[in-house]
Write a protein that holds these residues in place. Structure first.
Motif, PDB file in Angstrom:
ATOM      1  N   ILE A  47       0.825  -1.209   0.000  1.00 23.65           N
ATOM      2  CA  ILE A  47       0.000   0.000   0.000  1.00 23.65           C
ATOM      3  C   ILE A  47       0.857   1.256   0.000  1.00 23.65           C
ATOM      4  O   ILE A  47       0.460   2.283  -0.541  1.00 23.65           O
ATOM      5  CB  ILE A  47      -0.997   0.028   1.180  1.00 23.65           C
ATOM      6  CG1 ILE A  47      -0.284  -0.162   2.527  1.00 23.65           C
ATOM      7  CG2 ILE A  47      -2.077  -1.025   0.986  1.00 23.65           C
ATOM      8  CD1 ILE A  47      -1.202   0.045   3.727  1.00 23.65           C
ATOM      9  N   ILE A  48       2.023   1.205   0.593  1.00 18.95           N
ATOM     10  CA  ILE A  48       2.926   2.349   0.586  1.00 18.95           C
ATOM     11  C   ILE A  48       4.284   1.878   1.090  1.00 18.95           C
ATOM     12  O   ILE A  48       4.372   0.898   1.836  1.00 18.95           O
ATOM     13  CB  ILE A  48       2.373   3.506   1.453  1.00 18.95           C
ATOM     14  CG1 ILE A  48       3.107   4.819   1.161  1.00 18.95           C
ATOM     15  CG2 ILE A  48       2.432   3.164   2.942  1.00 18.95           C
ATOM     16  CD1 ILE A  48       2.399   6.049   1.732  1.00 18.95           C
ATOM     17  N   ASP A  49       5.349   2.549   0.671  1.00 22.22           N
ATOM     18  CA  ASP A  49       6.675   2.213   1.180  1.00 22.22           C
ATOM     19  C   ASP A  49       7.483   3.497   1.321  1.00 22.22           C
ATOM     20  O   ASP A  49       7.156   4.538   0.754  1.00 22.22           O
ATOM     21  CB  ASP A  49       7.389   1.195   0.302  1.00 22.22           C
ATOM     22  CG  ASP A  49       7.564   1.654  -1.151  1.00 22.22           C
ATOM     23  OD1 ASP A  49       7.974   0.818  -1.981  1.00 22.22           O
ATOM     24  OD2 ASP A  49       7.273   2.832  -1.472  1.00 22.22           O
ATOM     25  N   ILE A  50       8.542   3.420   2.130  1.00 21.37           N
ATOM     26  CA  ILE A  50       9.382   4.584   2.365  1.00 21.37           C
ATOM     27  C   ILE A  50      10.827   4.132   2.467  1.00 21.37           C
ATOM     28  O   ILE A  50      11.112   3.035   2.946  1.00 21.37           O
ATOM     29  CB  ILE A  50       8.927   5.354   3.637  1.00 21.37           C
ATOM     30  CG1 ILE A  50       9.607   6.721   3.726  1.00 21.37           C
ATOM     31  CG2 ILE A  50       9.185   4.534   4.898  1.00 21.37           C
ATOM     32  CD1 ILE A  50       8.962   7.643   4.763  1.00 21.37           C
ATOM     33  N   ARG A  51      11.712   4.967   1.994  1.00 20.09           N
ATOM     34  CA  ARG A  51      13.123   4.656   2.060  1.00 20.09           C
ATOM     35  C   ARG A  51      13.805   5.556   3.066  1.00 20.09           C
ATOM     36  O   ARG A  51      13.290   6.615   3.417  1.00 20.09           O
ATOM     37  CB  ARG A  51      13.744   4.757   0.665  1.00 20.09           C
ATOM     38  CG  ARG A  51      13.275   3.621  -0.228  1.00 20.09           C
ATOM     39  CD  ARG A  51      13.332   3.943  -1.725  1.00 20.09           C
ATOM     40  NE  ARG A  51      12.901   2.803  -2.520  1.00 20.09           N
ATOM     41  CZ  ARG A  51      11.640   2.522  -2.831  1.00 20.09           C
ATOM     42  NH1 ARG A  51      10.673   3.324  -2.395  1.00 20.09           N
ATOM     43  NH2 ARG A  51      11.325   1.461  -3.559  1.00 20.09           N
ATOM     44  N   SER A  52      14.988   5.171   3.510  1.00 22.49           N
ATOM     45  CA  SER A  52      15.586   5.830   4.676  1.00 22.49           C
ATOM     46  C   SER A  52      16.024   7.252   4.414  1.00 22.49           C
ATOM     47  O   SER A  52      16.333   7.974   5.347  1.00 22.49           O
ATOM     48  CB  SER A  52      16.772   5.003   5.186  1.00 22.49           C
ATOM     49  OG  SER A  52      17.749   4.877   4.176  1.00 22.49           O
ATOM     50  N   ASN A  53      16.022   7.690   3.159  1.00 27.96           N
ATOM     51  CA  ASN A  53      16.427   9.069   2.878  1.00 27.96           C
ATOM     52  C   ASN A  53      15.228  10.024   2.880  1.00 27.96           C
ATOM     53  O   ASN A  53      15.353  11.194   2.547  1.00 27.96           O
ATOM     54  CB  ASN A  53      17.160   9.145   1.530  1.00 27.96           C
ATOM     55  CG  ASN A  53      16.295   8.647   0.379  1.00 27.96           C
ATOM     56  OD1 ASN A  53      15.287   7.980   0.596  1.00 27.96           O
ATOM     57  ND2 ASN A  53      16.694   8.968  -0.837  1.00 27.96           N
ATOM     58  N   VAL A  54      14.060   9.489   3.285  1.00 31.04           N
ATOM     59  CA  VAL A  54      12.826  10.279   3.307  1.00 31.04           C
ATOM     60  C   VAL A  54      12.184  10.142   4.677  1.00 31.04           C
ATOM     61  O   VAL A  54      12.175   9.059   5.250  1.00 31.04           O
ATOM     62  CB  VAL A  54      11.852   9.782   2.220  1.00 31.04           C
ATOM     63  CG1 VAL A  54      10.518  10.509   2.310  1.00 31.04           C
ATOM     64  CG2 VAL A  54      12.462   9.932   0.845  1.00 31.04           C
ATOM     65  N   GLU A  56       8.907  11.281   5.419  1.00 25.43           N
ATOM     66  CA  GLU A  56       7.461  11.117   5.363  1.00 25.43           C
ATOM     67  C   GLU A  56       7.037  10.948   3.903  1.00 25.43           C
ATOM     68  O   GLU A  56       7.638  11.534   2.994  1.00 25.43           O
ATOM     69  CB  GLU A  56       6.761  12.335   5.965  1.00 25.43           C
ATOM     70  CG  GLU A  56       5.253  12.215   6.022  1.00 25.43           C
ATOM     71  CD  GLU A  56       4.598  13.380   6.755  1.00 25.43           C
ATOM     72  OE1 GLU A  56       5.333  14.243   7.264  1.00 25.43           O
ATOM     73  OE2 GLU A  56       3.360  13.414   6.817  1.00 25.43           O
ATOM     74  N   LYS A  57       5.999  10.173   3.711  1.00 24.13           N
ATOM     75  CA  LYS A  57       5.456   9.969   2.361  1.00 24.13           C
ATOM     76  C   LYS A  57       3.949   9.829   2.462  1.00 24.13           C
ATOM     77  O   LYS A  57       3.454   9.180   3.388  1.00 24.13           O
ATOM     78  CB  LYS A  57       6.072   8.723   1.727  1.00 24.13           C
ATOM     79  CG  LYS A  57       5.640   8.451   0.298  1.00 24.13           C
ATOM     80  CD  LYS A  57       6.377   7.230  -0.241  1.00 24.13           C
ATOM     81  CE  LYS A  57       5.966   6.875  -1.646  1.00 24.13           C
ATOM     82  NZ  LYS A  57       6.706   5.685  -2.141  1.00 24.13           N
ATOM     83  N   ALA A  63      -0.467   7.633   4.817  1.00 21.74           N
ATOM     84  CA  ALA A  63       0.829   8.276   4.986  1.00 21.74           C
ATOM     85  C   ALA A  63       1.714   7.382   5.852  1.00 21.74           C
ATOM     86  O   ALA A  63       1.220   6.608   6.686  1.00 21.74           O
ATOM     87  CB  ALA A  63       0.677   9.644   5.630  1.00 21.74           C
ATOM     88  N   VAL A  64       3.006   7.486   5.631  1.00 21.24           N
ATOM     89  CA  VAL A  64       3.973   6.764   6.453  1.00 21.24           C
ATOM     90  C   VAL A  64       5.043   7.756   6.914  1.00 21.24           C
ATOM     91  O   VAL A  64       5.448   8.634   6.141  1.00 21.24           O
ATOM     92  CB  VAL A  64       4.593   5.571   5.693  1.00 21.24           C
ATOM     93  CG1 VAL A  64       5.278   6.024   4.430  1.00 21.24           C
ATOM     94  CG2 VAL A  64       5.555   4.805   6.579  1.00 21.24           C
ATOM     95  N   THR A  65       5.430   7.652   8.183  1.00 23.71           N
ATOM     96  CA  THR A  65       6.501   8.482   8.718  1.00 23.71           C
ATOM     97  C   THR A  65       7.625   7.582   9.206  1.00 23.71           C
ATOM     98  O   THR A  65       7.390   6.463   9.651  1.00 23.71           O
ATOM     99  CB  THR A  65       5.993   9.355   9.881  1.00 23.71           C
ATOM    100  OG1 THR A  65       5.463   8.500  10.905  1.00 23.71           O
ATOM    101  CG2 THR A  65       4.918  10.321   9.416  1.00 23.71           C
ATOM    102  N   LEU A  66       8.831   8.083   9.114  1.00 24.42           N
ATOM    103  CA  LEU A  66      10.015   7.318   9.518  1.00 24.42           C
ATOM    104  C   LEU A  66      10.902   8.175  10.396  1.00 24.42           C
ATOM    105  O   LEU A  66      11.232   9.310  10.048  1.00 24.42           O
ATOM    106  CB  LEU A  66      10.795   6.870   8.275  1.00 24.42           C
ATOM    107  CG  LEU A  66      12.171   6.239   8.514  1.00 24.42           C
ATOM    108  CD1 LEU A  66      12.051   4.918   9.266  1.00 24.42           C
ATOM    109  CD2 LEU A  66      12.898   6.055   7.184  1.00 24.42           C
ATOM    110  N   ASN A  67      11.275   7.636  11.548  1.00 24.69           N
ATOM    111  CA  ASN A  67      12.214   8.291  12.451  1.00 24.69           C
ATOM    112  C   ASN A  67      13.426   7.373  12.576  1.00 24.69           C
ATOM    113  O   ASN A  67      13.417   6.395  13.319  1.00 24.69           O
ATOM    114  CB  ASN A  67      11.572   8.530  13.818  1.00 24.69           C
ATOM    115  CG  ASN A  67      12.484   9.272  14.777  1.00 24.69           C
ATOM    116  OD1 ASN A  67      13.708   9.127  14.730  1.00 24.69           O
ATOM    117  ND2 ASN A  67      11.904  10.078  15.641  1.00 24.69           N
TER     118      ASN A  67
END
Lengths: 112, 113
Positions: A47-54, A56-57, A63-67
């Motif tokens: 449904i959604i993915d995020i990479r470590s250089n981002v 939030e998407k 939406a996905v957030t990464l800390n």
């Protein structure tokens, strides 16, 4: 190896409200974090993915957030609808397209 | 555009037997991975194939083996089946490289009795 913890295991929200699912990972080398939705009897659907250089998407209601410092990432679903009811899995990978380590899943229930 | 396709969808085997599951990757994808998903659990990585070779392997015994063909399709073989091998076996495909999206098939349900 990588360990992914996912919370909560079950989440019940009223239709129209927001839902948040949280995951933590252990390996600081992980750099790819997809979320999958799995309906009964079916395979996981990305449904959604995020990479470590981002950090939030967003894609429409999702939406996905990464800390990276805290090693956690979260899935946010706004304006929930009955068709959002399913099991959601977070995952992490140290090399992107290589083997994913999954969390144990969150059963999301949308109450009408 | 066909997605990841797997066969058979369901099968029942007896303890001690051998099973072969098949997978055709999404069009244009040349990397295939296999996962085992026990009931109520998240998928667990078994191994990945690229250019007909096993590139990465998870924590599964040698009873689990695989193969990738020149057309990128793949097979998962499990020997000496145990009751604990009962699970949904998922095939996933992707392009090689970092951070490429991984697409899953609908899986093959294996029941060992």
């Amino acid at each position: 190896g990588e360990n992914v913890e996912q919370h909560p295991s079950t989440l019940s929200v009223q239709e129209g409200d927001s839902a948040v699912i949280k995951c933590t990972y252990s390996d600081s080398a992980s750099n790819y974090f997809p979320w999958y939705k799995q309906e009964l009897g079916k395979g996981p659907q990305l449904i959604i993915d995020i990479r470590s250089n981002v950090g939030e998407k967003k894609d429409q209601r999702i939406a996905v957030t990464l800390n990276k410092t805290a090693k956690h990432f979260s899935l946010h679903i706004t304006e929930t609808q009955p068709e959002d009811s399913a099991v959601y899995f977070c995952a992490a990978s140290t090399r992107g397209a290589d083997g994913l380590t999954f969390g144990k899943g969150t059963h999301l229930i949308i109450q009408p | 555009d066909a997605g990841v396709t797997q066969s058979p969808t369901h099968l029942i085997k007896t303890r001690g037997q051998q099973v072969t599951l098949r997978c055709s990757p999404k069009s244009g994808h040349d990397t295939v991975s296999w996962y085992q998903q026990a009931l109520g659990q998240g998928p667990q990585f078994i191994f990945q194939y690229y250019e007909e070779e096993e590139r990465q392997r998870g924590n599964f015994p040698d009873r689990f083996s695989g193969h990738q063909f020149p057309n990128y399709s793949s097979e998962l073989n499990v020997n000496a089946l145990l009751l604990g091998d009962s699970a949904l076996y998922l095939c996933a495909s992707s392009l090689p490289g970092l951070g490429n999206t991984i697409y899953f098939g609908e899986g093959s349900w294996l029941t060992v009795v």
